[in-house]
Design a protein around this motif. Structure first.
Motif, short mmCIF file in Angstrom:
data_model
loop_
_atom_site.label_atom_id
_atom_site.label_comp_id
_atom_site.label_asym_id
_atom_site.label_seq_id
_atom_site.Cartn_x
_atom_site.Cartn_y
_atom_site.Cartn_z
N GLU A 191 10.15 -2.48 3.96
CA GLU A 191 9.07 -1.55 4.22
C GLU A 191 9.40 -0.10 3.85
O GLU A 191 8.51 0.68 3.53
N ASP A 192 10.64 0.27 3.90
CA ASP A 192 11.02 1.64 3.54
C ASP A 192 11.81 1.65 2.23
O ASP A 192 12.70 2.47 2.02
N CYS A 193 11.45 0.75 1.37
CA CYS A 193 12.19 0.50 0.13
C CYS A 193 12.32 1.75 -0.75
O CYS A 193 11.34 2.45 -0.98
N CYS A 194 13.50 1.98 -1.19
CA CYS A 194 13.79 2.91 -2.29
C CYS A 194 13.27 4.32 -2.05
O CYS A 194 12.68 4.94 -2.95
N LYS A 195 13.44 4.81 -0.84
CA LYS A 195 13.09 6.20 -0.52
C LYS A 195 11.65 6.53 -0.90
O LYS A 195 11.37 7.56 -1.51
N GLY A 196 10.73 5.65 -0.55
CA GLY A 196 9.32 5.91 -0.82
C GLY A 196 8.89 5.59 -2.23
O GLY A 196 7.79 5.97 -2.63
N ARG A 197 9.72 4.89 -2.98
CA ARG A 197 9.37 4.51 -4.35
C ARG A 197 9.37 2.98 -4.45
O ARG A 197 10.26 2.38 -5.03
N GLU A 222 7.92 0.94 -6.22
CA GLU A 222 7.94 0.34 -7.56
C GLU A 222 9.35 -0.08 -7.97
O GLU A 222 9.54 -0.97 -8.79
N LEU A 223 10.37 0.57 -7.37
CA LEU A 223 11.74 0.19 -7.66
C LEU A 223 12.09 -1.19 -7.08
O LEU A 223 13.01 -1.85 -7.56
N CYS A 224 11.36 -1.59 -6.05
CA CYS A 224 11.59 -2.90 -5.44
C CYS A 224 10.76 -3.99 -6.10
O CYS A 224 10.93 -5.16 -5.79
N ARG A 225 9.84 -3.64 -6.97
CA ARG A 225 8.96 -4.61 -7.60
C ARG A 225 9.71 -5.77 -8.24
O ARG A 225 9.32 -6.93 -8.07
N PRO A 226 10.81 -5.54 -8.99
CA PRO A 226 11.51 -6.69 -9.57
C PRO A 226 12.01 -7.69 -8.52
O PRO A 226 11.93 -8.90 -8.72
N LEU A 227 12.48 -7.19 -7.39
CA LEU A 227 12.93 -8.07 -6.32
C LEU A 227 11.76 -8.88 -5.77
O LEU A 227 11.85 -10.09 -5.58
N LEU A 228 10.64 -8.21 -5.51
CA LEU A 228 9.47 -8.89 -4.98
C LEU A 228 8.93 -9.92 -5.97
O LEU A 228 8.53 -11.02 -5.58
N ASP A 229 8.94 -9.58 -7.25
CA ASP A 229 8.48 -10.53 -8.28
C ASP A 229 9.39 -11.74 -8.32
O ASP A 229 8.93 -12.88 -8.46
N GLN A 230 10.69 -11.53 -8.19
CA GLN A 230 11.64 -12.63 -8.21
C GLN A 230 11.42 -13.55 -7.00
O GLN A 230 11.46 -14.76 -7.13
N ILE A 231 11.18 -12.97 -5.84
CA ILE A 231 10.92 -13.77 -4.64
C ILE A 231 9.64 -14.57 -4.83
O ILE A 231 9.60 -15.75 -4.50
#
Length: 110
Positions: free
Chosen positions: A89-95, A97-106
């Motif tokens: 929920e607090d991924c990547c200091k408010g960014r 979109e940086l977590c998008r690859p992880l979410l896509d992989q999941i």
């Protein structure tokens, strides 16, 4: 999921048999497995498994449904989703979109 619920979920997963049960039920899908099937698949005694199933249920990671004389257990996807969301929920200091690859992989692994 709030912090206390996340702590309970992590505590439940901090034991090898419970982690194995959750992973098995995730692999099994929405139909789940009877407690006896889980015990046989993981080579765990019924009474030991019963305690572990209760802990996972109380943590909101699995759910049980009675079918006649047995109980079928399945992963509670809402609970697992809540735990993953709590972590990100607090991924990547408010960014986020940086977590998008992880979410896509999941998402692709399901």
């Amino acid at each position: 999921m709030d912090e206390m619920e996340a702590i309970a979920a992590f505590a439940a997963l901090g034991q090898p048999t419970r982690l194995a049960v959750l992973r098995l039920l995730i692999q099994t899908g929405p139909d789940g497995m009877a407690a006896g099937e889980i015990a046989a698949a993981l080579d765990v005694r019924q009474n030991t498994l019963s305690t572990n199933l209760t802990i996972l249920s109380q943590a909101g990671l699995i759910r049980g449904e009675r079918h006649g004389r047995s109980i079928r257990y399945a992963v509670d996807m809402e609970g697992v989703r809540g735990l993953i969301s709590f972590l990100l929920e607090d991924c990547c200091k408010g960014r986020p979109e940086l977590c998008r690859p992880l979410l896509d992989q999941i998402a692709c692994a399901c």
